[in-house]
Design an enzyme around this catalytic site. Structure first.
Site, PDB file in Angstrom:
ATOM      1  N   SER A   1       1.384  -1.835  -0.132  1.00 16.28           N
ATOM      2  CA  SER A   1       0.234   0.207  -0.321  1.00 16.28           C
ATOM      3  C   SER A   1       0.498   1.849   0.191  1.00 16.28           C
ATOM      4  O   SER A   1       1.332   0.775   0.650  1.00 16.28           O
ATOM      5  CB  SER A   1      -0.807  -0.039   1.161  1.00 16.28           C
ATOM      6  OG  SER A   1      -1.649   1.640   1.050  1.00 16.28           O
ATOM      7  N   ASP A   2       0.189   1.651  -0.981  1.00 19.64           N
ATOM      8  CA  ASP A   2       0.891   3.599  -0.508  1.00 19.64           C
ATOM      9  C   ASP A   2       0.619   3.991   0.884  1.00 19.64           C
ATOM     10  O   ASP A   2      -0.196   3.689   0.426  1.00 19.64           O
ATOM     11  CB  ASP A   2       0.785   3.896  -2.168  1.00 19.64           C
ATOM     12  CG  ASP A   2       1.056   5.867  -1.802  1.00 19.64           C
ATOM     13  OD1 ASP A   2       2.560   5.868  -1.700  1.00 19.64           O
ATOM     14  OD2 ASP A   2       0.721   6.408  -2.094  1.00 19.64           O
ATOM     15  N   LYS A   3       1.225   5.175   1.258  1.00 24.04           N
ATOM     16  CA  LYS A   3       1.197   5.395   2.172  1.00 24.04           C
ATOM     17  C   LYS A   3       0.499   7.084   2.139  1.00 24.04           C
ATOM     18  O   LYS A   3      -1.184   7.225   3.082  1.00 24.04           O
ATOM     19  CB  LYS A   3       2.300   5.763   2.801  1.00 24.04           C
ATOM     20  CG  LYS A   3       1.971   6.970   4.052  1.00 24.04           C
ATOM     21  CD  LYS A   3       3.135   7.302   4.925  1.00 24.04           C
ATOM     22  CE  LYS A   3       3.720   8.639   4.148  1.00 24.04           C
ATOM     23  NZ  LYS A   3       3.284   9.634   4.672  1.00 24.04           N
ATOM     24  N   THR A   4       1.093   7.853   1.372  1.00 22.25           N
ATOM     25  CA  THR A   4       0.098   8.897   1.355  1.00 22.25           C
ATOM     26  C   THR A   4      -0.831   9.016   0.707  1.00 22.25           C
ATOM     27  O   THR A   4      -0.986   8.849  -0.775  1.00 22.25           O
ATOM     28  CB  THR A   4       1.316  10.020   0.489  1.00 22.25           C
ATOM     29  OG1 THR A   4       2.377  10.219   1.308  1.00 22.25           O
ATOM     30  CG2 THR A   4       0.345  11.674   0.403  1.00 22.25           C
TER      31      THR A   4
END
Length: 902
Positions: free
Chosen positions: A342-345
């Site tokens: 998963s990407d964070k931002t």
């Protein structure tokens, strides 16, 4: 009052956290081309020469012909054999078979084509993220030109709100050549995943498609088109065109069934040509027609169609839960995903700065620091930090909530003088009058070290700022003057700002973990920020720097091991995200990837299931297989549960279809060679059409949802199918010989009896194959039950009344035979259900490694055993440490209880 220089010697110093940023290398040849005079720019001849060398500043476009794309749905092992059968049907003039086969082929192709044609081109979306026009110095004039015409060496103007049109190096001067003091604030979150705008100054590189949030400067273009940062992402998308997991599984199943069918049908063809040589039955057309009928009945003609319809209906179920499926087979693949990157931002976090727990001096509260911050905030500033401070104050302070809408004044206070942010002083200052007491005081807000120096130093505040920085929180100092003196400042405290996790992210991660899906954070943000967010989400804090992925001192196996065990990676660029997915896939894992930015697009395309989250860029949306319409990741849990239910339906159908195909091949092959007996073509066609049409309703059946990622386990599937098929073949031979040799029925009546048996016995097995446990533990849906039983009631009438007549060599078998055959089929599936459960219980990888000891299986079994031993050793060591800690806690508690009496 002490000088700032003296304070730095006497007091602790604020530690500056270095910002790690990827910098592109510029070759010496290119470096020579970008030393352009910023006051004149390039000449027309230089521009033409460079356009010829570097090409247009646009991403390469690769479009697929829709007609060719449609034809691709007619490829694959099963499709090829069906097409051959179609050609044979035309040759022998069997137009009924020809029409049925052709219809099934086109239905399957249309379902796949229509569902998947909704996806837009990923490269088209990437092209649209570029700016359309830009201002540029050329031939000594400031001109507005099309972005596509930019070349390396062009001098461009970057201003507030501009989309950067190409990778460029900042020159540190304004439009007319004047020196600029302030940095450029660049929002590159869609490219790198960084949650905060980045300050860029002279000599720094700004990337194509990032956005200018503050400042103005000239920059010289360094790279254009596919050579830019975003261009490399586009190239990664273009080279990612692997066959999907589902297609591979269907191909494996198809190959086994097809080669079995081809070999057995060829044997029958040769046998009948030789055995009936010189007779009418030995005519090649008749023999070929017999083989065609056997082929059509044996081939899983409806397999692609039933599976496509099941997935299409599943996609509609997901759409109701705000999960849009763009690639149909992603519905099945999502059920098997065991790692979710998963990407964070913007995915795990809100992608907006938020007021966090502040550091406060004695006598001040959180409301105080918000009030003074607001008084020293510039209302019209577009700075994200200023916006975060204003928003926090407006949401928390009652005095601001009571005022008129659109007003920037603070009731009870009046700002008489305001000094906006200055890059030199690094702070804002306001002179404020308290309208109630008539007192005048000043408020200052700015960089922590500046505010600490302003108040004469504060070691506690320095330590607080350093502690916040180590956790990745952005600090902002606030001070006000003491009562009665507008020149002496005292510290109010330090505001801390963070891009916070979404409210549902933590719960979603826990639910995913509970379903056997390991969630890894893969972000372009700084390592300390990634660790802080991971801690707040309840994830592991083993977040590694992206350099681990490209460390030349480590082998591919070591890097893969780190990738599998890490909880996430920070400071990654698109190539790194792509590599994470690639390494995990090489380990044999099915990988899901979520993201919202251009930087996520290559990894979204590479992953088995790419998931674009709410608010994503066009590039991410187009590269993904699934798009979430609701914010956050919570809908992913619904998606996983629904996809696992769909997977169970697909698997149950595959098990049923393989079983019935093998049963039919074994029985018909042996009975044809031993007894020279065959079934009328019309009856075989009816079995094929009725039974496959009925199984379409499997898409609405009740099923059990696995608590672990689903796997096809082809070996288990084929073995169980063979066991069930052999058991069914035994019943078929018993029915045949009992009817013919015990009851001495006529051959035409035998056709009706065997038709009903071959239609019902394998068909009822689907009641068993639909769940891994006993069939009654999860009763079938009423509609599914009605359709399956309904087809056999139709077959019963066909048999009992001999509907197709003497012309097709069919005679009525009567109600006693019809009901007996149907009743035996119903009871027999329950016996097979017990066998199925027993096989599922004893089957495991260790068993397959012993039964079929291939080198790969031996190695995999050895690795698993080693892993178990290592895990056991680690657990024992941990238990020893835990016992020591517990002993210490008990002793410490005992000492605390007894200390007052001592």
């Amino acid at each position: 009052m002490s000088h700032p220089e003296d304070l730095e010697k006497k007091h602790e110093v604020v530690e500056e956290q270095a910002h790690h940023e990827h910098e592109d290398e510029i070759s010496p040849e290119l470096e020579a081309l970008i030393n352009t005079n910023p006051s004149t720019g390039l000449t027309s001849s230089e521009i033409e020469e460079r356009l010829a060398k570097f090409g247009k500043n646009e991403l390469p476009e690769k479009k697929t012909n829709p007609f060719l794309k449609f034809l691709m749905y007619f490829t694959g092992p099963i499709s090829y054999l069906i097409e051959i059968a179609c050609i044979i049907a035309a040759v022998v003039g069997d137009w009924i078979d020809f029409g049925i086969i052709l219809a099934l082929l086109f239905i399957n192709a249309f379902i796949g084509f229509i569902e998947e044609s909704k996806a837009e081109s990923a490269l088209d979306a990437l092209r649209q993220t570029l700016a359309l026009k830009t201002r540029c110095w050329r031939d000594g004039k400031l001109q507005e030109i099309d972005v596509v015409d930019l070349v390396p060496g062009d001098v461009i103007v970057l201003r507030l709100g501009d989309i950067v049109p190409a990778d460029a190096r900042l020159l540190g001067i304004g439009v007319t050549g004047e020196a600029t003091e302030g940095d450029l604030q660049i929002d590159q979150s869609a490219l790198t995943g960084e949650s905060l705008p980045v300050s860029k100054n002279k000599g720094n590189t700004v990337y194509s498609s990032s956005i200018v949030k503050q400042g103005q400067q000239l920059a010289v273009v360094t790279k254009t088109g596919e050579n830019t940062f975003i261009g490399r992402a586009a190239n990664l998308i273009a080279i990612t065109s692997e066959e999907g997991h589902f297609q591979k599984i269907i191909a494996k199943i198809g190959n086994v069934l097809i080669w079995s069918t081809v070999v057995l049908v060829i044997i029958i063809f040769v046998y009948q040509m030789v055995h009936f040589r010189g007779t009418e039955e030995g005519n090649w057309k008749n023999v070929l027609e017999n083989c065609l009928v056997l082929t059509v009945a044996a081939i899983p003609v409806g397999l692609p169609t039933v599976m496509s319809v099941t997935m299409a209906l599943g996609a509609k179920q997901l759409a109701k839960k705000q999960v849009i499926v763009k690639r149909l087979t992603a519905v099945e693949e999502m059920a098997s995903v065991s790692v979710l990157c998963s990407d964070k931002t913007g995915t795990l976090t809100l992608n907006e700065l938020t007021f966090d727990e502040p550091y406060l001096e004695k006598g001040y509260t959180a409301d105080d620091i918000l009030l003074y911050s607001y008084l020293a905030a510039e209302p019209g500033a577009n700075d994200p930090i200023e916006s975060a401070v204003r928003k926090a104050a407006e949401n928390s302070l009652q005095v601001l909530q009571a005022r008129q809408e659109g007003s920037h004044d603070v009731p009870g206070y009046k700002v008489t003088s305001f000094l906006p942010f200055n890059p030199t002083t690094k702070m804002t200052q306001a002179t404020v009058a308290n309208l109630e007491t008539q007192d005048i005081f000043k408020v200052a807000k700015g960089a922590p070290q500046v505010i600490i120096n302003l108040v004469g130093g504060n070691d506690d505040a320095v330590r607080a700022v350093n502690a916040l920085a180590k956790r990745g929180l952005r600090a902002l100092g606030v001070a006000r003057t003491i009562p009665g003196n507008t020149e002496v400042y005292e510290l109010v405290g330090m505001i801390s700002l963070l891009d916070p996790p979404r409210p549902d992210s933590g719960a979603t991660i826990r639910e995913c973990n509970g379903m056997g899906v390991d969630v890894k954070m893969v972000t372009g943000d700084q390592l300390i920020i990634a660790k802080e967010v991971a801690a707040r989400l309840g994830m592991g804090r083993v977040i590694l720097d992206a350099n681990h992925l490209v460390d030349p001192s480590k082998s591919e196996e070591e890097v893969t091991e780190h990738c599998e065990r890490a909880d996430g990676f920070a400071q990654v660029i698109p190539e790194h995200k792509y590599r994470v997915v690639e390494l995990l896939q090489k380990k044999g894992l099915l990988v899901g990837m979520t993201g919202d930015g251009v930087n996520d697009a290559p990894a979204l395309k590479k992953a088995n299931v790419g998931i674009a989250v709410h608010g994503c860029t066009d590039a991410a949306r187009s590269a993904a297989d699934i798009v979430l319409l609701a914010p956050g990741l919570s809908t992913i849990v619904d998606g996983i549960k629904t996809s696992r239910a769909i997977f169970q339906r697909l698997r149950s159908y595959a098990l049923y279809r393989i079983t019935s195909t093998i049963h039919f091949l074994v029985f018909m092959f042996i009975i044809t060679l031993v007894e020279d007996w065959n079934m009328p073509a019309v009856l075989l066609i009816m079995i094929c059409v009725l039974n496959d049409a009925a199984t379409l309703v499997i898409s609405v059946d009740n099923t059990q949802i696995s608590d672990r990622p689903d796997k096809w386990r082809i070996g288990q599937l084929m073995t169980l199918s063979c066991i069930l098929a052999i058991c069914l073949a035994g019943l078929s031979f018993a029915t045949f010989y009992v009817a013919r040799d015990v009851f001495h029925v006529d051959n035409d009546v035998l056709h009706s009896i065997m038709y009903l048996h071959i239609s019902s016995a394998p068909h009822f097995v689907i009641f068993s194959t639909r769940v891994p446990g006993y069939w009654w533990e999860q009763p079938p849906h009423w509609l599914f039950t009605v359709c399956i039983l309904g087809t056999q009631v139709v077959a019963l009438f066909f048999s009992v009344y001999g509907v197709f007549g003497p012309r097709e060599h069919v005679a009525p078998c009567g109600w006693p035979w019809g009901l007996a055959v149907l009743g035996i089929s119903l009871v027999y599936f329950m016996l097979l259900d017990v066998i199925k459960v027993w096989v599922f219980r004893v089957w495991n990888f260790k068993l397959t490694a012993y039964l079929f000891p291939t080198p790969a299986r031996k190695r995999k079994l050895h690795d698993r055993q080693e892993e178990v031993i290592k895990h056991k050793a680690v657990k024992e060591s941990w238990n020893k440490v835990y016992k020591v800690v517990e002993t210490y806690r008990v002793a410490h508690a005992f000492n605390r209880q007894t200390s007052p009496a001592v």
